[in-house]
Design an enzyme around this catalytic site. Sequence first.
Site, PDB file in Angstrom:
ATOM      1  N   GLU A 286      -2.180  -7.093   7.630  1.00 10.34           N
ATOM      2  CA  GLU A 286      -0.918  -6.897   8.341  1.00 10.34           C
ATOM      3  C   GLU A 286      -0.982  -7.533   9.726  1.00 10.34           C
ATOM      4  O   GLU A 286      -2.064  -7.797  10.268  1.00 10.34           O
ATOM      5  CB  GLU A 286      -0.628  -5.388   8.456  1.00 10.34           C
ATOM      6  CG  GLU A 286       0.674  -5.022   9.149  1.00 10.34           C
ATOM      7  CD  GLU A 286       1.915  -5.622   8.492  1.00 10.34           C
ATOM      8  OE1 GLU A 286       2.125  -6.841   8.649  1.00 10.34           O
ATOM      9  OE2 GLU A 286       2.673  -4.864   7.855  1.00 10.34           O
TER      10      GLU A 286
ATOM     11  N   HIS B 178       0.826  -1.213   0.000  1.00 11.98           N
ATOM     12  CA  HIS B 178       0.000   0.000   0.000  1.00 11.98           C
ATOM     13  C   HIS B 178       0.856   1.258   0.000  1.00 11.98           C
ATOM     14  O   HIS B 178       2.040   1.237   0.381  1.00 11.98           O
ATOM     15  CB  HIS B 178      -0.920   0.011   1.219  1.00 11.98           C
ATOM     16  CG  HIS B 178      -0.161   0.017   2.519  1.00 11.98           C
ATOM     17  ND1 HIS B 178       0.364   1.165   3.075  1.00 11.98           N
ATOM     18  CD2 HIS B 178       0.191  -0.993   3.348  1.00 11.98           C
ATOM     19  CE1 HIS B 178       0.990   0.872   4.201  1.00 11.98           C
ATOM     20  NE2 HIS B 178       0.907  -0.432   4.398  1.00 11.98           N
TER      21      HIS B 178
END
Length: 228
Positions: A101, A23
């Site tokens: 994550e 990202h």
Amino acid sequence: MSDKPARGWSAGATATTLVLVRHGVTKHTAAKAFSGGLGGDNPPLTQEGREQALLTAEWLRPLASSVSTVVTSPVLRTVETAELVAGVLGARIDEEPGFAEIDFGAWEGLTFGEVAEQFPEEMQAWMGATEVAPPGGESFDSAQARVLEGLSRVLESHAGETVVVTSHVSPIKLIVAHALGTPIQGVFNMELSPASVTVVSFFADNRASLRLFNGLPVSRDPFAAGTF
């Protein structure tokens, strides 16, 4: 993995290729703060992060004819990155929770320096053993099991395809370590820039090939201040 000698290619085997995109930056990226999965404050991309993701999306535009799906972690910053990439490629978006994550628990939103000051013993233990989790968080070992379960689902659902995956530092590193057959501790020896591209092909005969690591559009400097 196969017990045959490893090699970086697999003649005649069908490949499923994952184009792994980290990202773009958020407020935590810029501050070098711990920013995990859905357990934290789940910050969006900053304007810079959106620009990074869009630049990477444009870099991937030549793949538009061969990519039908962008698979994303359910975390906001990866979903926003996926939307930008999918918009350029004309692809649909699917979510894979396994690619979120690591949950950093009590360390969410804190910088490394703040964690070292407030949790010195816990941080020392965490940095020395992949089975140790931050207080209230997730260990690298636990994350590895989750990520590899997600990888297995994607490889099964998209066998023989090229798929873009928007994810995070830790899951991408864990996938690379798995593909290379290296110990999990190898994740500590890798660096990934925001909105970077890593490409791994997985073959039907249980081999894998790392084809690109931490790739960036030529207009971005991988050694610029704040990149890592």
